[in-house]
Design an enzyme around this catalytic site. Structure first.
Site, PDB file in Angstrom:
ATOM      1  N   ASP A 224       0.822  -1.210   0.000  1.00 55.95           N
ATOM      2  CA  ASP A 224       0.000   0.000   0.000  1.00 55.95           C
ATOM      3  C   ASP A 224       0.860   1.266   0.000  1.00 55.95           C
ATOM      4  O   ASP A 224       1.853   1.352   0.725  1.00 55.95           O
ATOM      5  CB  ASP A 224      -0.884   0.041   1.244  1.00 55.95           C
ATOM      6  CG  ASP A 224      -1.764  -1.175   1.400  1.00 55.95           C
ATOM      7  OD1 ASP A 224      -1.320  -2.290   1.067  1.00 55.95           O
ATOM      8  OD2 ASP A 224      -2.896  -1.026   1.893  1.00 55.95           O
ATOM      9  N   HIS A 226      -1.135   4.532  -0.519  1.00 55.23           N
ATOM     10  CA  HIS A 226      -2.171   5.392   0.076  1.00 55.23           C
ATOM     11  C   HIS A 226      -1.892   6.898  -0.010  1.00 55.23           C
ATOM     12  O   HIS A 226      -1.935   7.606   0.991  1.00 55.23           O
ATOM     13  CB  HIS A 226      -2.387   5.003   1.535  1.00 55.23           C
ATOM     14  CG  HIS A 226      -3.348   3.862   1.706  1.00 55.23           C
ATOM     15  ND1 HIS A 226      -4.657   3.913   1.273  1.00 55.23           N
ATOM     16  CD2 HIS A 226      -3.184   2.639   2.255  1.00 55.23           C
ATOM     17  CE1 HIS A 226      -5.257   2.766   1.557  1.00 55.23           C
ATOM     18  NE2 HIS A 226      -4.385   1.968   2.136  1.00 55.23           N
ATOM     19  N   ASP A 253      -4.115  -0.385  -3.337  1.00 56.12           N
ATOM     20  CA  ASP A 253      -4.296   0.712  -2.381  1.00 56.12           C
ATOM     21  C   ASP A 253      -3.301   1.842  -2.642  1.00 56.12           C
ATOM     22  O   ASP A 253      -2.524   2.245  -1.771  1.00 56.12           O
ATOM     23  CB  ASP A 253      -4.205   0.219  -0.935  1.00 56.12           C
ATOM     24  CG  ASP A 253      -5.512  -0.401  -0.463  1.00 56.12           C
ATOM     25  OD1 ASP A 253      -6.384  -0.680  -1.314  1.00 56.12           O
ATOM     26  OD2 ASP A 253      -5.671  -0.622   0.746  1.00 56.12           O
ATOM     27  N   ASP A 256      -6.434   7.188  -1.519  1.00 56.01           N
ATOM     28  CA  ASP A 256      -7.166   7.386  -0.264  1.00 56.01           C
ATOM     29  C   ASP A 256      -6.201   7.600   0.903  1.00 56.01           C
ATOM     30  O   ASP A 256      -5.026   7.263   0.843  1.00 56.01           O
ATOM     31  CB  ASP A 256      -8.103   6.219   0.059  1.00 56.01           C
ATOM     32  CG  ASP A 256      -9.356   6.217  -0.798  1.00 56.01           C
ATOM     33  OD1 ASP A 256      -9.730   7.302  -1.283  1.00 56.01           O
ATOM     34  OD2 ASP A 256      -9.953   5.144  -0.979  1.00 56.01           O
ATOM     35  N   ARG A 257      -6.747   8.170   1.965  1.00 55.23           N
ATOM     36  CA  ARG A 257      -6.024   8.448   3.212  1.00 55.23           C
ATOM     37  C   ARG A 257      -5.072   9.641   3.074  1.00 55.23           C
ATOM     38  O   ARG A 257      -5.265  10.653   3.719  1.00 55.23           O
ATOM     39  CB  ARG A 257      -5.243   7.226   3.706  1.00 55.23           C
ATOM     40  CG  ARG A 257      -6.063   5.973   3.876  1.00 55.23           C
ATOM     41  CD  ARG A 257      -7.004   6.104   5.036  1.00 55.23           C
ATOM     42  NE  ARG A 257      -7.552   4.805   5.432  1.00 55.23           N
ATOM     43  CZ  ARG A 257      -8.437   4.639   6.412  1.00 55.23           C
ATOM     44  NH1 ARG A 257      -8.877   5.669   7.073  1.00 55.23           N
ATOM     45  NH2 ARG A 257      -8.878   3.451   6.717  1.00 55.23           N
ATOM     46  N   ASN A 285      -8.524  -2.916  -2.334  1.00 53.23           N
ATOM     47  CA  ASN A 285      -9.901  -2.623  -1.933  1.00 53.23           C
ATOM     48  C   ASN A 285     -10.205  -1.123  -1.969  1.00 53.23           C
ATOM     49  O   ASN A 285     -11.375  -0.724  -1.991  1.00 53.23           O
ATOM     50  CB  ASN A 285     -10.196  -3.187  -0.536  1.00 53.23           C
ATOM     51  CG  ASN A 285      -9.348  -2.560   0.547  1.00 53.23           C
ATOM     52  OD1 ASN A 285      -8.115  -2.605   0.500  1.00 53.23           O
ATOM     53  ND2 ASN A 285      -9.973  -1.957   1.537  1.00 53.23           N
ATOM     54  N   HIS A 286      -9.168  -0.283  -2.014  1.00 56.94           N
ATOM     55  CA  HIS A 286      -9.393   1.157  -2.101  1.00 56.94           C
ATOM     56  C   HIS A 286      -9.445   1.670  -3.540  1.00 56.94           C
ATOM     57  O   HIS A 286      -9.652   2.867  -3.743  1.00 56.94           O
ATOM     58  CB  HIS A 286      -8.336   1.922  -1.311  1.00 56.94           C
ATOM     59  CG  HIS A 286      -8.660   2.016   0.142  1.00 56.94           C
ATOM     60  ND1 HIS A 286      -9.347   3.074   0.692  1.00 56.94           N
ATOM     61  CD2 HIS A 286      -8.423   1.158   1.167  1.00 56.94           C
ATOM     62  CE1 HIS A 286      -9.504   2.882   1.989  1.00 56.94           C
ATOM     63  NE2 HIS A 286      -8.959   1.729   2.303  1.00 56.94           N
ATOM     64  N   HIS A 334      -3.854  -8.337  -3.300  1.00 60.22           N
ATOM     65  CA  HIS A 334      -3.885  -7.302  -2.278  1.00 60.22           C
ATOM     66  C   HIS A 334      -4.346  -7.834  -0.929  1.00 60.22           C
ATOM     67  O   HIS A 334      -3.722  -7.574   0.100  1.00 60.22           O
ATOM     68  CB  HIS A 334      -4.793  -6.155  -2.706  1.00 60.22           C
ATOM     69  CG  HIS A 334      -4.872  -5.062  -1.674  1.00 60.22           C
ATOM     70  ND1 HIS A 334      -3.829  -4.196  -1.447  1.00 60.22           N
ATOM     71  CD2 HIS A 334      -5.835  -4.743  -0.774  1.00 60.22           C
ATOM     72  CE1 HIS A 334      -4.149  -3.372  -0.468  1.00 60.22           C
ATOM     73  NE2 HIS A 334      -5.355  -3.676  -0.039  1.00 60.22           N
ATOM     74  N   ARG A 382     -12.690  -6.917   9.684  1.00 58.09           N
ATOM     75  CA  ARG A 382     -13.074  -5.736   8.905  1.00 58.09           C
ATOM     76  C   ARG A 382     -14.561  -5.677   8.610  1.00 58.09           C
ATOM     77  O   ARG A 382     -15.063  -4.652   8.153  1.00 58.09           O
ATOM     78  CB  ARG A 382     -12.317  -5.723   7.577  1.00 58.09           C
ATOM     79  CG  ARG A 382     -10.810  -5.692   7.709  1.00 58.09           C
ATOM     80  CD  ARG A 382     -10.168  -5.766   6.331  1.00 58.09           C
ATOM     81  NE  ARG A 382      -8.727  -5.938   6.420  1.00 58.09           N
ATOM     82  CZ  ARG A 382      -7.839  -4.945   6.436  1.00 58.09           C
ATOM     83  NH1 ARG A 382      -8.263  -3.706   6.386  1.00 58.09           N
ATOM     84  NH2 ARG A 382      -6.547  -5.195   6.498  1.00 58.09           N
ATOM     85  N   HIS A 409      -2.403  -4.846   2.374  1.00 59.31           N
ATOM     86  CA  HIS A 409      -3.712  -4.641   2.999  1.00 59.31           C
ATOM     87  C   HIS A 409      -3.695  -4.341   4.494  1.00 59.31           C
ATOM     88  O   HIS A 409      -4.670  -3.866   5.034  1.00 59.31           O
ATOM     89  CB  HIS A 409      -4.561  -5.895   2.726  1.00 59.31           C
ATOM     90  CG  HIS A 409      -6.033  -5.785   2.971  1.00 59.31           C
ATOM     91  ND1 HIS A 409      -6.768  -4.663   2.649  1.00 59.31           N
ATOM     92  CD2 HIS A 409      -6.920  -6.668   3.497  1.00 59.31           C
ATOM     93  CE1 HIS A 409      -8.038  -4.873   2.963  1.00 59.31           C
ATOM     94  NE2 HIS A 409      -8.159  -6.067   3.481  1.00 59.31           N
TER      95      HIS A 409
END
Length: 502
Positions: A224, A226, A253, A256-257, A285-286, A334, A382, A409
């Site tokens: 990730d 991010h 990923d 995001d964030r 997943n993002h 991922h 999750r 992840h």
């Protein structure tokens, strides 16, 4: 031990957990909240506090369970409604979240944070209702069909990088990275050109990409990122720029964030266009609409460009492959393995990935599942997919004649983790995640000769404060979306759930 003594001991454990929480050591906070609950299982506050710690570690399913249990113990406990709403919001269960936010706002009408989150959730619920109302069975028209890129004008005062005859070159990529490093925006025409081209490249790939490394060849696997652009640049500084002789695989990923997701993804897409056979990207997943709406990327794209461009990003994300197999021995994805036994590599090849992921099934599992230390499977922390044990990994590898899996992840303190007797490896490449976790980042080298993983750790290049020291931080949008004020981009390093709601 008498009840009074147990309760007193539980309070001490709670205070110990609170101190760990303040120090951002959420794992130990969870440990001591759990011990407190073992002594006093009827205390709603302990469940609520542990729920917040689970939220910080992205264990949304566990957080939802604890918030619900707190409300079962005390239906008037307002923090419980707040925690449950936040958990449901993180899981994309907007209607359920809205109901609890309504309760909070009704009881505490002067709480600005709760009111803001209620309004944001209400907006999403209405938006999704509108989308359902106008949905049709007809094939959705691509954004590309409505674009007239050739007639987009690049203004004379734009001094940034431009594609050369419409193509990405190494010079363009070097100029682009320097331009982004100075927090400048790529011209929208160039961005659209890159997105249209990378969509075409990705759409021709299978859901399971298979590559072969010769004995002397090596590939770098990153987890990730991010939106942490400066840490991405650091990876290239430490490990060299991507090239035909220095291939990379980025394991989902990308966005995001962090506040620089646009810069991260356009840089990665640029290298994919430059080295399509030697630079690999997998979906996380993002790279999905729900996550992008919740965790900042949609808002960032709209702030820096347009809603139309976000729609095109969404189309491109749907074509990202779901897994990659190296030398028929190492499988990279991922998330992780599957909710049921018997899934084969051929099943992955057959997945129709050009869509938003479903709530269950192999595609969902590849993006969302996590390993666990004990055998068997359990409900996901999750709230999506499952957790799988070493026996599940062993059976999958044996059936598919594989040596081990590599996944991402999850934040790991050291940037990576080796579990399941060396057969399940996690790599995470966003150091000091969200500018608050204090973790290292890592990447992996794999050589064709033996496929033995070689781990390389690194730390965050600089605190986010350095990037924003001269910027006035406006009131924070719940989703962490970047905003403009007085013509300047205001970087907001996303910190979710920092409001403890006391």
């Amino acid at each position: 031990m008498a009840e009074e003594e147990r309760n007193a001991s539980a309070e001490k454990l709670k205070e110990k957990a609170n101190n760990y929480f303040k120090d951002k050591d959420y794992e130990n906070a969870i440990k001591y909240y759990t011990e407190a609950l073992e002594l006093n299982p009827s205390n709603a506050i302990y469940y609520s506090n542990r729920s917040l710690a689970y939220l910080r570690t992205e264990c949304y399913g566990y957080a939802l369970g604890d918030a619900t249990r707190a409300l079962e113990l005390d239906k008037n406990y307002i923090k419980g409604y707040y925690r449950r709403a936040t958990s449901n919001m993180a899981l994309g269960k907007f209607k359920a979240a809205l109901k609890d936010y309504e309760t909070v706002v009704r009881v505490r009408p002067n709480d600005k944070d709760a009111k803001m989150k209620y309004q944001e959730c209400n907006k999403i619920v209405k938006q999704k209702a509108f989308e359902r109302a106008i949905a049709s069975d007809e094939l959705k028209r691509s954004v590309v069909d409505s674009l007239d890129i050739e007639n987009m004008t690049i203004e004379d005062d734009y001094a940034g990088p431009k594609l050369e005859d419409g193509k990405v070159t190494l010079k363009f990529m070097k100029d682009l990275m320097a331009w982004f490093k100075d927090q400048k925006k790529l011209h929208r025409k160039c961005a659209y050109q890159m997105l249209v081209q990378v969509k075409e490249v990705l759409s021709k790939l299978p859901s399971l990409v298979e590559i072969s490394l010769k004995e002397t060849e090596e590939i770098t696997i990153c987890g990730d990122t991010h939106g942490q652009y400066y840490d991405l640049l650091n990876i290239f500084e430490l490990n060299g720029l991507p090239s035909i002789t220095n291939p990379y695989l980025f394991n989902g990923d990308f966005v995001d964030r962090g506040s620089f997701s646009v810069e991260v993804i356009l840089t990665l897409f640029g290298f994919k266009l430059l080295y399509p056979e030697h630079f690999h990207l997998l979906r996380g997943n993002h790279e999905t609409d729900n996550m992008n709406q919740m965790y900042g990327f949609e808002g960032e794209v709209k702030a820096k460009y347009t809603a139309q461009m976000f729609q095109l990003f969404s189309e491109v994300f749907q074509w990202l492959p779901l897994a990659q197999c190296i030398n028929s021995k190492v499988l990279v994805m991922h998330g992780g393995l599957f909710s049921e036994d018997g899934v084969t590599l051929d099943d992955i090849r057959k997945i129709d990935r050009n869509r938003q992921p479903p709530d269950s099934g192999p595609m969902c599992d590849l993006l969302w599942s996590d390993p666990q230390p004990q055998d068997g499977r359990s409900v996901s922390k999750r709230g999506v997919s499952c957790q799988f044990g070493p026996d599940v990994t062993e059976r999958f590898l044996e059936q598919n004649k594989l040596q081990y899996i590599v996944r991402s992840h999850e934040v790991k303190a050291e940037g990576y983790e080796v579990t399941h007797s060396g057969k399940c490896i996690t790599v995470f490449s966003a150091p000091n995640y969200c500018d608050q976790m204090g973790n290292k980042g890592a990447y992996i080298h794999l050589r064709g000769s033996d496929l033995k993983p070689e781990f390389h750790q690194f730390t965050a290049v600089v605190s986010a404060v350095t990037f924003i020291h001269d910027l006035y931080l406006h009131s924070v949008i719940f989703t962490g979306q970047p905003i403009y004020r007085q013509g300047r981009y205001l970087a907001f390093i996303y910190r979710q759930y920092t409001h403890t709601y006391i």
